[in-house]
Design a protein around this motif. Sequence first.
Motif, PDB file in Angstrom:
ATOM      1  N   GLN A 163     -11.472  20.111 -74.504  1.00 14.58           N
ATOM      2  CA  GLN A 163     -12.649  20.892 -74.163  1.00 14.58           C
ATOM      3  C   GLN A 163     -13.857  19.971 -74.172  1.00 14.58           C
ATOM      4  OE1 GLN A 163     -13.046  24.850 -76.063  1.00 14.58           O
ATOM      5  NE2 GLN A 163     -11.114  24.414 -77.111  1.00 14.58           N
ATOM      6  N   GLY A 164     -14.762  20.195 -73.240  1.00 16.75           N
ATOM      7  CA  GLY A 164     -15.954  19.367 -73.149  1.00 16.75           C
ATOM      8  C   GLY A 164     -17.138  20.171 -72.668  1.00 16.75           C
ATOM      9  N   GLU A 165     -18.262  19.487 -72.479  1.00 15.87           N
ATOM     10  CA  GLU A 165     -19.492  20.180 -72.090  1.00 15.87           C
ATOM     11  C   GLU A 165     -20.417  19.209 -71.382  1.00 15.87           C
ATOM     12  OE1 GLU A 165     -23.237  22.068 -74.525  1.00 15.87           O
ATOM     13  OE2 GLU A 165     -21.213  22.675 -75.168  1.00 15.87           O
ATOM     14  N   VAL A 166     -21.078  19.683 -70.322  1.00 13.33           N
ATOM     15  CA  VAL A 166     -22.078  18.896 -69.616  1.00 13.33           C
ATOM     16  C   VAL A 166     -23.304  19.765 -69.376  1.00 13.33           C
ATOM     17  CG1 VAL A 166     -20.417  17.381 -68.462  1.00 13.33           C
ATOM     18  CG2 VAL A 166     -21.119  19.513 -67.355  1.00 13.33           C
ATOM     19  N   ALA A 167     -24.432  19.124 -69.131  1.00 11.27           N
ATOM     20  CA  ALA A 167     -25.660  19.858 -68.828  1.00 11.27           C
ATOM     21  C   ALA A 167     -25.611  20.368 -67.395  1.00 11.27           C
ATOM     22  CB  ALA A 167     -26.868  18.953 -69.023  1.00 11.27           C
ATOM     23  N   GLY A 168     -26.260  21.509 -67.143  1.00 12.63           N
ATOM     24  CA  GLY A 168     -26.339  22.030 -65.795  1.00 12.63           C
ATOM     25  C   GLY A 168     -25.157  22.892 -65.412  1.00 12.63           C
ATOM     26  N   ARG A 169     -25.051  23.137 -64.101  1.00 14.71           N
ATOM     27  CA  ARG A 169     -24.048  24.068 -63.577  1.00 14.71           C
ATOM     28  C   ARG A 169     -23.472  23.517 -62.268  1.00 14.71           C
ATOM     29  NH1 ARG A 169     -23.902  30.000 -63.373  1.00 14.71           N
ATOM     30  NH2 ARG A 169     -25.472  29.900 -64.991  1.00 14.71           N
ATOM     31  N   PRO A 170     -22.135  23.490 -62.123  1.00 14.68           N
ATOM     32  CA  PRO A 170     -21.536  23.063 -60.848  1.00 14.68           C
ATOM     33  C   PRO A 170     -21.630  24.181 -59.813  1.00 14.68           C
ATOM     34  CG  PRO A 170     -19.815  23.680 -62.390  1.00 14.68           C
ATOM     35  CD  PRO A 170     -21.110  23.782 -63.140  1.00 14.68           C
ATOM     36  N   LEU A 171     -21.738  23.801 -58.547  1.00 15.47           N
ATOM     37  CA  LEU A 171     -21.846  24.794 -57.479  1.00 15.47           C
ATOM     38  C   LEU A 171     -20.518  25.479 -57.209  1.00 15.47           C
ATOM     39  CD1 LEU A 171     -23.404  26.113 -55.091  1.00 15.47           C
ATOM     40  CD2 LEU A 171     -22.707  24.129 -53.709  1.00 15.47           C
ATOM     41  N   ASN A 172     -19.444  24.695 -57.097  1.00 10.22           N
ATOM     42  CA  ASN A 172     -18.127  25.237 -56.773  1.00 10.22           C
ATOM     43  C   ASN A 172     -17.059  24.229 -57.181  1.00 10.22           C
ATOM     44  OD1 ASN A 172     -18.212  23.250 -54.714  1.00 10.22           O
ATOM     45  ND2 ASN A 172     -19.082  24.709 -53.262  1.00 10.22           N
ATOM     46  N   GLN A 173     -15.804  24.494 -56.766  1.00  9.99           N
ATOM     47  CA  GLN A 173     -14.693  23.632 -57.183  1.00  9.99           C
ATOM     48  C   GLN A 173     -14.776  22.228 -56.602  1.00  9.99           C
ATOM     49  OE1 GLN A 173     -14.497  26.105 -55.048  1.00  9.99           O
ATOM     50  NE2 GLN A 173     -12.878  25.854 -53.513  1.00  9.99           N
ATOM     51  N   PHE A 174     -15.510  22.050 -55.491  1.00 10.38           N
ATOM     52  CA  PHE A 174     -15.645  20.723 -54.898  1.00 10.38           C
ATOM     53  C   PHE A 174     -16.542  19.813 -55.727  1.00 10.38           C
ATOM     54  CE2 PHE A 174     -14.793  23.533 -51.215  1.00 10.38           C
ATOM     55  CZ  PHE A 174     -13.576  22.992 -50.837  1.00 10.38           C
ATOM     56  N   CYS A 175     -17.246  20.382 -56.686  1.00  8.81           N
ATOM     57  CA  CYS A 175     -18.083  19.583 -57.587  1.00  8.81           C
ATOM     58  C   CYS A 175     -17.289  19.011 -58.754  1.00  8.81           C
ATOM     59  CB  CYS A 175     -19.232  20.434 -58.125  1.00  8.81           C
ATOM     60  SG  CYS A 175     -20.501  20.832 -56.914  1.00  8.81           S
ATOM     61  N   ARG A 184     -14.620  13.880 -62.786  1.00  4.45           N
ATOM     62  CA  ARG A 184     -15.985  13.715 -62.296  1.00  4.45           C
ATOM     63  C   ARG A 184     -16.536  15.108 -61.981  1.00  4.45           C
ATOM     64  NH1 ARG A 184     -13.981   9.209 -59.102  1.00  4.45           N
ATOM     65  NH2 ARG A 184     -13.061  10.720 -57.665  1.00  4.45           N
ATOM     66  N   ILE A 185     -17.752  15.401 -62.401  1.00  2.00           N
ATOM     67  CA  ILE A 185     -18.338  16.716 -62.173  1.00  2.00           C
ATOM     68  C   ILE A 185     -19.805  16.566 -61.817  1.00  2.00           C
ATOM     69  CG2 ILE A 185     -18.652  16.997 -64.677  1.00  2.00           C
ATOM     70  CD1 ILE A 185     -18.508  20.048 -64.201  1.00  2.00           C
ATOM     71  N   ALA A 186     -20.225  17.243 -60.740  1.00  4.49           N
ATOM     72  CA  ALA A 186     -21.611  17.221 -60.280  1.00  4.49           C
ATOM     73  C   ALA A 186     -22.281  18.550 -60.643  1.00  4.49           C
ATOM     74  CB  ALA A 186     -21.677  16.993 -58.772  1.00  4.49           C
ATOM     75  N   THR A 187     -23.459  18.502 -61.238  1.00  4.74           N
ATOM     76  CA  THR A 187     -24.145  19.720 -61.690  1.00  4.74           C
ATOM     77  C   THR A 187     -25.613  19.687 -61.294  1.00  4.74           C
ATOM     78  OG1 THR A 187     -24.778  18.815 -63.857  1.00  4.74           O
ATOM     79  CG2 THR A 187     -22.623  19.888 -63.688  1.00  4.74           C
ATOM     80  N   THR A 188     -26.191  20.872 -61.206  1.00  3.26           N
ATOM     81  CA  THR A 188     -27.642  21.036 -61.051  1.00  3.26           C
ATOM     82  C   THR A 188     -28.191  21.615 -62.343  1.00  3.26           C
ATOM     83  OG1 THR A 188     -27.517  21.389 -58.657  1.00  3.26           O
ATOM     84  CG2 THR A 188     -29.496  22.175 -59.783  1.00  3.26           C
TER      85      THR A 188
END
Length: 288
Positions: A163-175, A184-188
């Motif tokens: 289990q982990g945690e990052v700041a922000g929110r991903p748009l969809n599964q492609f992130c 790798r995870i992209a967030t806003t």
Amino acid sequence: MSVACNDIWYPARAMQADTTFSVWTINMQSGEVSNKVSFVASARESVVYMSEENLYIGYSFNGDGAKIFTDFFKTKASDLIPGEIISKIEKVGNLDISKRAKDTEIQYIWENYFESFEDYDQRLKLANDLNNRFADYYKSNFRNFESTGIVKISLGDLAIRAQGEVAGRPLNQFCMDEYKGNLRIATTAGNRGLSLWLSGINFSNSQSANDVYVLDAALKNIGSVKDLGLGERIYSARFIAERGYIVTFKQTDPFYVLDLSNPASPKLKGELKIPGYSGYLHPLANNI
């Protein structure tokens, strides 16, 4: 197929949950179920991504309003708010009760204090001072206002591996994308606020940034690229081997290319701004 309530997994952190996801390993010839796992989540706020070996569930949640306002009062407004009020809010934030109950108690404490100013001009001055300082506080702390928890489930036995945690929110599964054991995870971050708000304190949450995080097999953060498209949000993302491609948008459409060959030191390698926006990115073969 039925699922017993004591077989449903849920995160320890409080979050919005309005649905149950279930994963089944089914023998396509016999129809037999060999493994299964279920978990509660939000149908709207959850992102599900599956690689060849693992299933990842991202669930977004607002920051802890009690801790954020306590920190704001202590660090930026201790000359405006009595220590007794700050102490009461901090104590409620540390109680072992539900988040909704905490928010209700804190709002009650704050309303009694804020409404104690019978002079309207005095109350207005306090609100203006708090708003100006909170706007500055938000610019430096907006990544604490919303986070995404990530659960990693092995497809082999459907066991929760990390289990982990990052700041922000991903748009969809492609992130989200797994490559050589890393996620790798992209967030806003910064497009949303808190579930707890106090009278007289408002702000414009126009501050936002887009980040890409690299997490190892244990979902620990080992690298990141931050502050892509300040003031904008992600409209599309795609990861291909050692490259990441991100499109953000507000007025123009910045297109970013990331070098992810070194997971511990990802880098921004290219940027192109074009009009309009791209809501989807798709890889093409090398010979096209």
